[in-house]
Design a protein around this motif. Structure first.
Motif, PDB file in Angstrom:
ATOM      1  N   MET A  31      27.991 -15.339   4.554  1.00 31.82           N
ATOM      2  CA  MET A  31      28.739 -16.349   3.815  1.00 31.82           C
ATOM      3  C   MET A  31      27.860 -17.130   2.848  1.00 31.82           C
ATOM      4  O   MET A  31      28.343 -17.998   2.122  1.00 31.82           O
ATOM      5  CB  MET A  31      29.463 -17.285   4.795  1.00 31.82           C
ATOM      6  CG  MET A  31      30.540 -16.551   5.588  1.00 31.82           C
ATOM      7  SD  MET A  31      31.356 -17.542   6.853  1.00 31.82           S
ATOM      8  CE  MET A  31      32.267 -18.686   5.822  1.00 31.82           C
ATOM      9  N   ARG A  32      26.569 -16.792   2.827  1.00 29.77           N
ATOM     10  CA  ARG A  32      25.637 -17.475   1.918  1.00 29.77           C
ATOM     11  C   ARG A  32      24.966 -16.518   0.934  1.00 29.77           C
ATOM     12  O   ARG A  32      24.170 -16.954   0.108  1.00 29.77           O
ATOM     13  CB  ARG A  32      24.559 -18.202   2.733  1.00 29.77           C
ATOM     14  CG  ARG A  32      25.126 -19.298   3.636  1.00 29.77           C
ATOM     15  CD  ARG A  32      24.022 -19.995   4.399  1.00 29.77           C
ATOM     16  NE  ARG A  32      24.552 -21.021   5.299  1.00 29.77           N
ATOM     17  CZ  ARG A  32      23.813 -21.803   6.076  1.00 29.77           C
ATOM     18  NH1 ARG A  32      22.483 -21.667   6.060  1.00 29.77           N
ATOM     19  NH2 ARG A  32      24.365 -22.702   6.868  1.00 29.77           N
ATOM     20  N   ALA A  33      25.283 -15.232   1.025  1.00 28.86           N
ATOM     21  CA  ALA A  33      24.644 -14.252   0.151  1.00 28.86           C
ATOM     22  C   ALA A  33      25.092 -14.434  -1.291  1.00 28.86           C
ATOM     23  O   ALA A  33      26.198 -14.905  -1.562  1.00 28.86           O
ATOM     24  CB  ALA A  33      24.980 -12.840   0.639  1.00 28.86           C
ATOM     25  N   ASP A  34      24.240 -14.028  -2.201  1.00 27.25           N
ATOM     26  CA  ASP A  34      24.539 -14.137  -3.629  1.00 27.25           C
ATOM     27  C   ASP A  34      25.225 -12.843  -4.085  1.00 27.25           C
ATOM     28  O   ASP A  34      24.589 -11.917  -4.573  1.00 27.25           O
ATOM     29  CB  ASP A  34      23.238 -14.371  -4.415  1.00 27.25           C
ATOM     30  CG  ASP A  34      23.499 -14.696  -5.884  1.00 27.25           C
ATOM     31  OD1 ASP A  34      24.632 -14.467  -6.350  1.00 27.25           O
ATOM     32  OD2 ASP A  34      22.558 -15.170  -6.548  1.00 27.25           O
ATOM     33  N   VAL A  39      26.611  -7.954  -8.025  1.00 24.94           N
ATOM     34  CA  VAL A  39      27.548  -7.384  -8.990  1.00 24.94           C
ATOM     35  C   VAL A  39      26.913  -7.272 -10.369  1.00 24.94           C
ATOM     36  O   VAL A  39      27.204  -6.338 -11.133  1.00 24.94           O
ATOM     37  CB  VAL A  39      28.847  -8.218  -9.052  1.00 24.94           C
ATOM     38  CG1 VAL A  39      29.769  -7.710 -10.154  1.00 24.94           C
ATOM     39  CG2 VAL A  39      29.578  -8.160  -7.707  1.00 24.94           C
ATOM     40  N   ASP A  40      26.032  -8.209 -10.701  1.00 20.95           N
ATOM     41  CA  ASP A  40      25.408  -8.194 -12.025  1.00 20.95           C
ATOM     42  C   ASP A  40      24.663  -6.883 -12.301  1.00 20.95           C
ATOM     43  O   ASP A  40      24.550  -6.459 -13.454  1.00 20.95           O
ATOM     44  CB  ASP A  40      24.445  -9.374 -12.173  1.00 20.95           C
ATOM     45  CG  ASP A  40      25.170 -10.678 -12.485  1.00 20.95           C
ATOM     46  OD1 ASP A  40      26.393 -10.617 -12.778  1.00 20.95           O
ATOM     47  OD2 ASP A  40      24.534 -11.744 -12.415  1.00 20.95           O
ATOM     48  N   MET A  63      28.563  -5.347   1.515  1.00 24.68           N
ATOM     49  CA  MET A  63      30.017  -5.402   1.616  1.00 24.68           C
ATOM     50  C   MET A  63      30.505  -4.692   2.860  1.00 24.68           C
ATOM     51  O   MET A  63      31.408  -5.147   3.544  1.00 24.68           O
ATOM     52  CB  MET A  63      30.645  -4.753   0.369  1.00 24.68           C
ATOM     53  CG  MET A  63      32.157  -4.799   0.356  1.00 24.68           C
ATOM     54  SD  MET A  63      32.750  -6.471   0.115  1.00 24.68           S
ATOM     55  CE  MET A  63      34.413  -6.150  -0.443  1.00 24.68           C
ATOM     56  N   ARG A  64      29.908  -3.557   3.198  1.00 25.01           N
ATOM     57  CA  ARG A  64      30.388  -2.793   4.350  1.00 25.01           C
ATOM     58  C   ARG A  64      30.200  -3.581   5.631  1.00 25.01           C
ATOM     59  O   ARG A  64      31.058  -3.586   6.495  1.00 25.01           O
ATOM     60  CB  ARG A  64      29.637  -1.454   4.465  1.00 25.01           C
ATOM     61  CG  ARG A  64      29.990  -0.504   3.362  1.00 25.01           C
ATOM     62  CD  ARG A  64      29.827   0.927   3.757  1.00 25.01           C
ATOM     63  NE  ARG A  64      28.566   1.229   4.432  1.00 25.01           N
ATOM     64  CZ  ARG A  64      28.231   2.452   4.809  1.00 25.01           C
ATOM     65  NH1 ARG A  64      29.035   3.457   4.574  1.00 25.01           N
ATOM     66  NH2 ARG A  64      27.088   2.685   5.391  1.00 25.01           N
ATOM     67  N   GLY A  65      29.018  -4.211   5.780  1.00 29.23           N
ATOM     68  CA  GLY A  65      28.765  -4.959   6.981  1.00 29.23           C
ATOM     69  C   GLY A  65      29.047  -6.392   6.670  1.00 29.23           C
ATOM     70  O   GLY A  65      29.374  -7.168   7.499  1.00 29.23           O
ATOM     71  N   ALA A  66      28.969  -6.613   5.370  1.00 28.77           N
ATOM     72  CA  ALA A  66      28.939  -7.515   4.250  1.00 28.77           C
ATOM     73  C   ALA A  66      27.520  -7.792   3.882  1.00 28.77           C
ATOM     74  O   ALA A  66      26.981  -8.790   4.228  1.00 28.77           O
ATOM     75  CB  ALA A  66      29.750  -8.732   4.447  1.00 28.77           C
ATOM     76  N   ALA A  67      26.870  -6.723   3.036  1.00 28.17           N
ATOM     77  CA  ALA A  67      25.529  -6.762   2.450  1.00 28.17           C
ATOM     78  C   ALA A  67      25.634  -6.735   0.950  1.00 28.17           C
ATOM     79  O   ALA A  67      26.672  -7.011   0.463  1.00 28.17           O
ATOM     80  CB  ALA A  67      24.714  -5.600   2.943  1.00 28.17           C
ATOM     81  N   PHE A  68      24.580  -6.393   0.171  1.00 27.88           N
ATOM     82  CA  PHE A  68      24.629  -6.369  -1.311  1.00 27.88           C
ATOM     83  C   PHE A  68      25.680  -5.353  -1.720  1.00 27.88           C
ATOM     84  O   PHE A  68      25.974  -4.443  -1.014  1.00 27.88           O
ATOM     85  CB  PHE A  68      23.275  -5.954  -1.857  1.00 27.88           C
ATOM     86  CG  PHE A  68      22.772  -6.817  -2.933  1.00 27.88           C
ATOM     87  CD1 PHE A  68      21.594  -7.501  -2.775  1.00 27.88           C
ATOM     88  CD2 PHE A  68      23.474  -6.955  -4.099  1.00 27.88           C
ATOM     89  CE1 PHE A  68      21.110  -8.286  -3.791  1.00 27.88           C
ATOM     90  CE2 PHE A  68      22.996  -7.739  -5.101  1.00 27.88           C
ATOM     91  CZ  PHE A  68      21.812  -8.408  -4.947  1.00 27.88           C
ATOM     92  N   ASN A  94      36.955 -12.106  -3.611  1.00 24.79           N
ATOM     93  CA  ASN A  94      36.431 -12.496  -4.922  1.00 24.79           C
ATOM     94  C   ASN A  94      35.362 -11.537  -5.430  1.00 24.79           C
ATOM     95  O   ASN A  94      35.304 -11.219  -6.629  1.00 24.79           O
ATOM     96  CB  ASN A  94      35.872 -13.917  -4.872  1.00 24.79           C
ATOM     97  CG  ASN A  94      36.969 -14.966  -4.769  1.00 24.79           C
ATOM     98  OD1 ASN A  94      38.125 -14.698  -5.091  1.00 24.79           O
ATOM     99  ND2 ASN A  94      36.618 -16.155  -4.304  1.00 24.79           N
ATOM    100  N   THR A  95      34.508 -11.054  -4.511  1.00 22.31           N
ATOM    101  CA  THR A  95      33.448 -10.157  -4.991  1.00 22.31           C
ATOM    102  C   THR A  95      34.006  -8.775  -5.317  1.00 22.31           C
ATOM    103  O   THR A  95      33.486  -8.081  -6.193  1.00 22.31           O
ATOM    104  CB  THR A  95      32.289 -10.082  -3.983  1.00 22.31           C
ATOM    105  OG1 THR A  95      31.168  -9.450  -4.623  1.00 22.31           O
ATOM    106  CG2 THR A  95      32.637  -9.288  -2.743  1.00 22.31           C
TER     107      THR A  95
END
Length: 592
Positions: A31-34, A39-40, A63-68, A94-95
């Motif tokens: 919940m704190r990852a950039d 996405v950039d 995203m899968r585990g919720a990573a980059f 949102n991402t």
């Protein structure tokens, strides 16, 4: 027997050690990852000639585990499945929208500039973006727009490699084709979502055609040990085998399943350490290289145990378990979760190690993986993918098949929703000791099969249903098919007798194991190189002042060991640990 399927999101709520870890890593990492930074990489199609050409994998992993993107988002989705909450869902929604906004007019979603596509790690990175979107579509939002975006993305890639444009697909990429061939699983998943036959045909092209990735899959099927297959890159290789399992699910080709099973057995017997972790040879522990034998080496065999390898090992074995339902596979997943995975996570859940403590037969220490790409945030591939490994525990804990069997693999405190209605509440001190109790809550009596994993490490298990003994066998599933009623209770007295493991390389080193937990020396409790009394009597001990450790045992010489996942939990060179220990000699005893 029908294949096992994962339960719907929110069906399994873990409340023990792994459940706490899922909550911590969700709150303090995912919940704190950039996500915007991840996405950039896709929005600006970064020129990858600077050598950092794997950054595109981050979104999908996280995203899968919720990573980059790719890794990050996949990790986040797994965490949401384990503990659905609106705040994390909003972040993921949102991402996904942000990533889709980067899709080019021709359908391409890539982090690599057009002139360099599809070479280098472009296919590898695209795979992670696809898998992140697939997982989102499967678990959270079965949106036609997502399916369309995935179809356009795959069509664009196919236009670049099929029919082969210049060279075979496997020659694009790294590790002699392992990275690009690993897209097979993503292609199959997109076929399932869209029903478009051209994607199944493309998957068969990848597997069967020399202009696809046939030489890679031929190498995997050759019977060579894992460390001799192509470059030996561990989690790329397992990702390819996962793709073979997905293709088996569509074609029924038994050769694919037999190859995957043989690869599992060879990897387990040749590469996996006592802690459920694998990988070595280089400075980050990323290759197969006869790790089972070399885990006790004090020579330079490389770092031990990349976290990305551990996560992929767990996922690969779980994929195979769903098809084969071999209880010993579940034992291996459990060992990896409670030792390797928990040990890789910092106590507050915000960080993960890249490589594991090295050496295991000497004083090693834990180091957090971060800043893998200078100037690109605090991202590291293992930091992105680590949360997925932890969150997979909820998917592993209980599964079901189409015949109505509920299969329970994990016994830490939990609440499990039974397909068709009702719950199973699990209580007890698992995995550290004490009795485990499963209590059923049902609106009406109902007949179904409850398959309970009896761990292979529990040599003498007592099982009672409402006080009546039921015979069970270690390393199997106890198939309890009966009419179940509200309030029925299953009691499991598991055999937590501690034992000594001897080093697989024939050296004198020994390690201590109790249940699925490996125990270690920790420098905060004394000299980690102190010889161990091999005839020690184990005495469970609780020290409130040492609450940083989940489990402590005292030996007959008054020295103490702690569970491996807690050992070295300061993640500092001053806080060392050691797993493989020297046995005390008669001379040691006399001097004492």
């Amino acid at each position: 027997m029908k294949p096992l399927k994962h339960l719907p999101p929110g069906s399994v709520s873990l409340k023990g050690t792994l459940g706490e870890a899922i909550n911590l890593t969700t709150r303090n990492r995912l919940m704190r990852a950039d996500y915007k930074l991840a996405v950039d990489a896709y929005r600006y199609h970064l020129d990858e000639k600077n050598g950092w050409n794997w950054r595109g994998e981050f979104w999908g992993k996280q995203m899968r585990g919720a990573a980059f993107w790719g890794k990050t988002v996949r990790s986040a989705i797994r965490a949401w499945e384990a503990n659905p909450n609106d705040e994390l869902k909003t972040i993921i929604d949102n991402t996904v929208i942000d990533l889709l906004s980067t899709q080019d007019a021709d359908g391409c979603i890539s982090s690599v500039v057009a002139k360099d596509q599809p070479d280098g790690l472009d296919i590898w990175n695209r795979k992670y973006a696809m898998l992140g979107l697939v997982r989102y579509c499967e678990s959270m939002n079965h949106s036609p727009a997502i399916r369309t975006a995935l179809a356009r993305s795959l069509d664009h890639l196919m236009s670049q490699v099929q029919p082969c444009s210049g060279k075979p697909l496997y020659q694009y990429g790294t590790h002699q084709g392992l990275s690009s061939a690993s897209i097979l699983g993503a292609v199959i998943k997109i076929y399932r979502l869209t029903g478009e036959k051209r994607y199944l045909d493309f998957a068969k092209f990848l597997y069967e055609d020399p202009n696809g990735a046939k030489p890679v899959f031929d190498a995997i099927e050759s019977g060579l040990p894992p460390y001799q297959i192509l470059t030996g890159k561990a989690y790329e290789m397992m990702s390819c085998v996962e793709g073979m399992i997905e293709l088996y699910r569509e074609t029924g080709d038994e050769k694919l399943l037999k190859t995957a099973y043989r690869h599992y057995r060879e990897t387990l017997e040749q590469e996996i350490f006592i802690t459920g972790v694998g990988g070595l040879r280089d400075g980050m522990g990323e290759f197969w290289n006869q790790g089972k034998l070399k885990q006790t080496s004090l020579e330079d065999v490389g770092a031990l145990g990349e976290t990305c390898v551990t996560v992929t090992w767990i996922r690969f074995v779980l994929n195979l378990l769903r098809e084969i339902r071999e209880a010993s596979m579940a034992d291996q997943i459990e060992i990896a979760l409670y030792n390797g995975m928990l040990g890789s996570m910092t106590p507050e859940g915000a960080g993960y190690s890249h490589r594991n403590p090295t050496p295991l037969a000497g004083a090693g220490w834990r180091k957090t993986g971060a800043y893998q790409i200078r100037g690109y945030g605090d991202y590291d591939c293992c930091l992105a993918q680590g949360p997925e490994g932890i969150a997979t525990a909820a998917r592993f804990a209980a599964m079901a098949d189409d015949d109505g069997t509920l299969c329970i693999n994990l016994y830490e405190q939990a609440s499990i929703k039974i397909p068709g209605g009702g719950t199973v509440e699990i209580t007890g001190g698992y995995p550290y000791g004490g009795e485990t109790k499963l209590t059923l809550s049902l609106d009406n009596p109902r007949t179904f099969n409850l398959a309970l994993r009896i761990p292979g490490w529990s040599k003498n298990t007592v099982c009672r249903i409402n006080g009546e003994a039921v015979a069970v066998t270690p390393a199997t599933y106890a198939e309890l098919n009966r009419e179940w009623k509200n309030g029925d209770v299953i009691e499991l007295e598991l055999d937590y007798t501690a034992h000594i493991e001897h080093a697989p390389d024939g050296s004198n080193y020994v390690a201590f194991v109790k249940g699925p937990i490996v125990y270690s020396r920790d420098s905060f409790l004394g000299n980690v190189n102190m010889p161990i009394p091999v005839d020690a009597k184990w005495e469970p001990t609780t020290y409130e002042m040492l609450g940083a450790f989940r489990s402590i045992i005292k030996l007959s010489d008054e020295s103490r060991l702690v569970d491996y996942a807690s050992a070295g939990n300061k993640f500092d060179t001053l806080n060392q640990l050691r797993v493989w220990l020297d046995p005390k000699t008669e001379e040691d005893t006399a001097q004492a």
